[in-house]
Design a protein around this motif. Sequence first.
Motif, PDB file in Angstrom:
ATOM      1  N   VAL A  45      -3.388  14.652  -7.856  1.00 37.78           N
ATOM      2  CA  VAL A  45      -4.245  15.806  -7.537  1.00 37.78           C
ATOM      3  C   VAL A  45      -5.557  15.333  -6.925  1.00 37.78           C
ATOM      4  N   ILE A  46      -6.152  14.299  -7.520  1.00 36.96           N
ATOM      5  CA  ILE A  46      -7.409  13.768  -6.981  1.00 36.96           C
ATOM      6  C   ILE A  46      -7.207  13.260  -5.558  1.00 36.96           C
ATOM      7  N   LEU A  47      -6.130  12.516  -5.331  1.00 36.74           N
ATOM      8  CA  LEU A  47      -5.857  12.011  -3.983  1.00 36.74           C
ATOM      9  C   LEU A  47      -5.553  13.152  -3.012  1.00 36.74           C
ATOM     10  N   SER A  48      -4.911  14.195  -3.504  1.00 39.60           N
ATOM     11  CA  SER A  48      -4.642  15.349  -2.649  1.00 39.60           C
ATOM     12  C   SER A  48      -5.949  15.977  -2.180  1.00 39.60           C
ATOM     13  N   LEU A  49      -6.882  16.093  -3.080  1.00 40.18           N
ATOM     14  CA  LEU A  49      -8.179  16.692  -2.736  1.00 40.18           C
ATOM     15  C   LEU A  49      -9.032  15.764  -1.879  1.00 40.18           C
ATOM     16  N   GLY A  50      -8.896  14.457  -2.124  1.00 36.66           N
ATOM     17  CA  GLY A  50      -9.720  13.489  -1.416  1.00 36.66           C
ATOM     18  C   GLY A  50      -9.102  12.962  -0.137  1.00 36.66           C
ATOM     19  N   GLY A  51      -7.864  13.341   0.127  1.00 34.88           N
ATOM     20  CA  GLY A  51      -7.188  12.876   1.332  1.00 34.88           C
ATOM     21  C   GLY A  51      -6.341  11.647   1.085  1.00 34.88           C
ATOM     22  N   ALA A  52      -5.099  11.855   0.730  1.00 35.91           N
ATOM     23  CA  ALA A  52      -4.177  10.750   0.455  1.00 35.91           C
ATOM     24  C   ALA A  52      -3.726  10.112   1.760  1.00 35.91           C
ATOM     25  N   SER A  53      -3.621   8.799   1.732  1.00 36.40           N
ATOM     26  CA  SER A  53      -3.089   8.082   2.892  1.00 36.40           C
ATOM     27  C   SER A  53      -1.580   7.952   2.753  1.00 36.40           C
ATOM     28  N   GLY A  54      -0.943   7.486   3.809  1.00 32.17           N
ATOM     29  CA  GLY A  54       0.493   7.215   3.748  1.00 32.17           C
ATOM     30  C   GLY A  54       0.804   6.168   2.698  1.00 32.17           C
ATOM     31  N   TYR A  55      -0.097   5.208   2.519  1.00 34.94           N
ATOM     32  CA  TYR A  55       0.069   4.180   1.483  1.00 34.94           C
ATOM     33  C   TYR A  55       0.091   4.825   0.098  1.00 34.94           C
ATOM     34  N   ASP A  56      -0.813   5.785  -0.130  1.00 39.07           N
ATOM     35  CA  ASP A  56      -0.870   6.479  -1.418  1.00 39.07           C
ATOM     36  C   ASP A  56       0.428   7.232  -1.696  1.00 39.07           C
ATOM     37  N   VAL A  57       0.920   7.913  -0.671  1.00 32.89           N
ATOM     38  CA  VAL A  57       2.161   8.674  -0.828  1.00 32.89           C
ATOM     39  C   VAL A  57       3.321   7.729  -1.113  1.00 32.89           C
ATOM     40  N   GLY A  58       3.394   6.612  -0.384  1.00 26.37           N
ATOM     41  CA  GLY A  58       4.444   5.629  -0.630  1.00 26.37           C
ATOM     42  C   GLY A  58       4.367   5.055  -2.030  1.00 26.37           C
ATOM     43  N   LEU A  59       3.166   4.780  -2.490  1.00 24.54           N
ATOM     44  CA  LEU A  59       2.954   4.260  -3.838  1.00 24.54           C
ATOM     45  C   LEU A  59       3.383   5.291  -4.887  1.00 24.54           C
ATOM     46  N   ALA A  60       3.077   6.544  -4.622  1.00 26.88           N
ATOM     47  CA  ALA A  60       3.473   7.617  -5.545  1.00 26.88           C
ATOM     48  C   ALA A  60       4.995   7.733  -5.619  1.00 26.88           C
ATOM     49  N   TRP A  61       5.657   7.668  -4.466  1.00 28.96           N
ATOM     50  CA  TRP A  61       7.125   7.715  -4.468  1.00 28.96           C
ATOM     51  C   TRP A  61       7.699   6.498  -5.190  1.00 28.96           C
ATOM     52  N   PHE A  62       7.109   5.341  -4.982  1.00 29.48           N
ATOM     53  CA  PHE A  62       7.554   4.135  -5.676  1.00 29.48           C
ATOM     54  C   PHE A  62       7.458   4.336  -7.187  1.00 29.48           C
ATOM     55  N   TYR A  63       6.331   4.879  -7.651  1.00 30.86           N
ATOM     56  CA  TYR A  63       6.149   5.147  -9.077  1.00 30.86           C
ATOM     57  C   TYR A  63       7.253   6.069  -9.600  1.00 30.86           C
ATOM     58  N   VAL A  64       7.525   7.142  -8.868  1.00 28.95           N
ATOM     59  CA  VAL A  64       8.537   8.108  -9.303  1.00 28.95           C
ATOM     60  C   VAL A  64       9.909   7.454  -9.379  1.00 28.95           C
ATOM     61  N   VAL A  65      10.284   6.710  -8.354  1.00 27.48           N
ATOM     62  CA  VAL A  65      11.607   6.057  -8.345  1.00 27.48           C
ATOM     63  C   VAL A  65      11.736   5.098  -9.519  1.00 27.48           C
ATOM     64  N   VAL A  66      10.707   4.293  -9.766  1.00 29.05           N
ATOM     65  CA  VAL A  66      10.786   3.337 -10.882  1.00 29.05           C
ATOM     66  C   VAL A  66      10.841   4.082 -12.213  1.00 29.05           C
ATOM     67  N   ARG A  67      10.117   5.183 -12.349  1.00 34.58           N
ATOM     68  CA  ARG A  67      10.174   5.961 -13.597  1.00 34.58           C
ATOM     69  C   ARG A  67      11.544   6.588 -13.812  1.00 34.58           C
TER      70      ARG A  67
END
Length: 143
Positions: free
Chosen positions: A81-103
């Motif tokens: 949510v914080i990154l969404s408000l502050g402007g997430a980069s493609g790196y942030d989105v990739g990192l978030a997807w990585f977190y989800v897949v590993v979880r």
Amino acid sequence: MADTTILIPAAALVVWTVVMFFWMLIHRMGLFRQHGINVAKMPPGAVGGDIARVAPEAKDWVAQNYNHLMEQPTIFYAACVILSLGGASGYDVGLAWFYVVVRVVHSVWQARVNVVSVRAALFVVSSLALVLLAIRAFLSVLG
């Protein structure tokens, strides 16, 4: 305007958590039948962890994982949510997807196999991704 792209992996983890919820309910009903546990006869205040006292050989791993999805991922949701408000980069989105897949892999591993050394490694890897997301969320609000 908020960048909602990073909210997609967060929403995916929410959906996965709901899947684990239903998996837990179905699994527990089977445990109750298999071990003759009558929930109507459980003492007041009994919780899921009490299954081990009634049926020590019962493997309630699915429920343990569901509980894990109520813990650390709360930081993930806040960071997204914080990154969404502050402007997430493609790196942030990739990192978030990585977190989800590993979880998700962690969930399936814990629910089905539960060899602790592998589960711990998955937890550490996902935690490192989460730490990076948290730092990037903090930096995004600093400007």
